[in-house]
Design an enzyme around this catalytic site. Structure first.
Site, short mmCIF file in Angstrom:
data_model
loop_
_atom_site.label_atom_id
_atom_site.label_comp_id
_atom_site.label_asym_id
_atom_site.label_seq_id
_atom_site.Cartn_x
_atom_site.Cartn_y
_atom_site.Cartn_z
N LYS A 1 56.18 67.62 -3.86
CA LYS A 1 56.41 66.60 -4.89
C LYS A 1 55.30 65.56 -4.88
CE LYS A 1 61.42 66.30 -4.62
NZ LYS A 1 62.42 65.28 -4.27
N HIS B 1 59.95 70.18 -15.33
CA HIS B 1 60.93 69.10 -15.38
C HIS B 1 60.30 67.77 -14.96
CE1 HIS B 1 60.56 71.08 -11.61
NE2 HIS B 1 61.43 70.35 -10.96
N ARG B 2 59.38 67.84 -13.96
CA ARG B 2 58.71 66.64 -13.48
C ARG B 2 57.79 66.08 -14.57
NH1 ARG B 2 58.18 68.86 -9.19
NH2 ARG B 2 60.13 68.07 -8.37
N LYS C 1 56.03 67.15 0.53
CA LYS C 1 54.60 67.34 0.23
C LYS C 1 54.37 67.88 -1.17
CE LYS C 1 51.45 67.92 4.03
NZ LYS C 1 51.54 68.71 5.26
N ASP D 1 64.10 62.57 -7.55
CA ASP D 1 65.19 63.40 -7.04
C ASP D 1 65.32 64.56 -7.99
OD1 ASP D 1 67.06 63.43 -4.74
OD2 ASP D 1 68.47 63.89 -6.35
N SER D 2 65.30 65.75 -7.44
CA SER D 2 65.24 66.91 -8.30
C SER D 2 65.97 68.08 -7.68
CB SER D 2 63.78 67.27 -8.59
OG SER D 2 63.02 67.24 -7.41
N PHE E 1 56.26 75.25 -4.86
CA PHE E 1 57.06 75.03 -3.66
C PHE E 1 58.53 75.31 -4.00
CE2 PHE E 1 59.13 70.94 -4.71
CZ PHE E 1 58.36 70.53 -5.80
N GLY E 2 59.39 75.16 -3.00
CA GLY E 2 60.83 75.28 -3.20
C GLY E 2 61.22 76.57 -3.92
N LYS F 1 52.00 74.74 -14.66
CA LYS F 1 53.34 74.27 -14.29
C LYS F 1 53.47 72.78 -14.62
CE LYS F 1 56.55 73.23 -10.58
NZ LYS F 1 56.79 73.01 -9.16
#
Ligand code: IMP
Length: 202
Positions: A18, A188-189, A16, A74-75, A160-161, A183
């Protein structure tokens, strides 16, 4: 580089956090997006040991299943003093019999760093690999990163994460404390997405 001329796109993720971030990043490009979960697709097993390999598995699976181009992410987080772990196994480190428990995974990471008496600051990097795959088997790959340090205690309820223990370089807040737009501007995204934009423009 092949351009993404199709208007409709599948987001090949069931995560969710991502999905929200990627949909937000895609908004200005007028693509209509649907998630693999909404189409009823299962998650393929991520059997590779690189971000690129797993991003390819997810995007190709969704593209073949739907007949539409698919975008996967993928992260994970790489921690220097832990030999770049958890890396591609970032989600696995949070796995419990009752589902994913990120506070537990973050505490585990902190305890490992402390037990190792690792060199401070505890350097870390978020990595994101985006893959666009087409039903005919072609794909394009984009890698983004953001450097920072692991801090304790966890701070912030946004994101998240591992966001609450990651403080990006040059900032005092963790990703968990930042406004989502902040953010998105430096993550990175976002870095990977900035590379992917070339694929979206004429
Ligand atoms: P996967 O790419 O589905 O294997 O999972 C990647 C995992 O890395 C996620 O479940 C998160 O734990 C972590 N991760 C990836 N990107 C972020 C982020 O932007 N913030 C916090 N954690 C992240």
């Amino acid at each position: 580089m092949r351009k993404l001329t199709e208007e409709k796109l599948v987001l090949a993720s069931h995560n969710k956090g991502k999905l929200i971030e990627i949909a937000e990043l895609l908004k200005p490009f007028g693509k209509s997006v649907v998630s693999a979960g909404d189409l009823g697709f299962e998650e393929p097993a991520e059997t590779e040991d690189t971000f690129e390999g797993n991003a390819r598995i997810k995007a190709h699976f969704a593209a073949k299943s739907s007949g539409l181009p698919a975008l996967s992410d993928d992260s994970g987080i790489e921690i220097k003093s832990l030999g770049n772990a958890p890396g591609v196994y970032s989600a696995d480190w949070a796995e419990t019999v009752n589902g994913r428990d990120f506070p537990m995974a973050m505490e585990k990471i902190w305890n490992m760093l402390e037990a190792k008496r690792a060199h401070r600051p505890y350097k870390a990097r978020f990595v994101c690999v985006l893959c666009i795959a087409w039903p005919d088997g072609h794909d394009e790959i984009f890698r983004g990163t953001v450097d920072g340090t692991i801090v304790w205690p966890m701070r912030g309820a946004n994101g998240f994460g591992y966001d609450p223990i990651f403080q990006p370089m040059g900032r005092l807040e963790t990703f968990g404390e930042m406004d989502p737009a902040e953010k998105h501007a430096m993550s990175h995204r976002a870095d990977a997405f900035n590379k992917l934009i070339e694929c979206l423009s004429d």
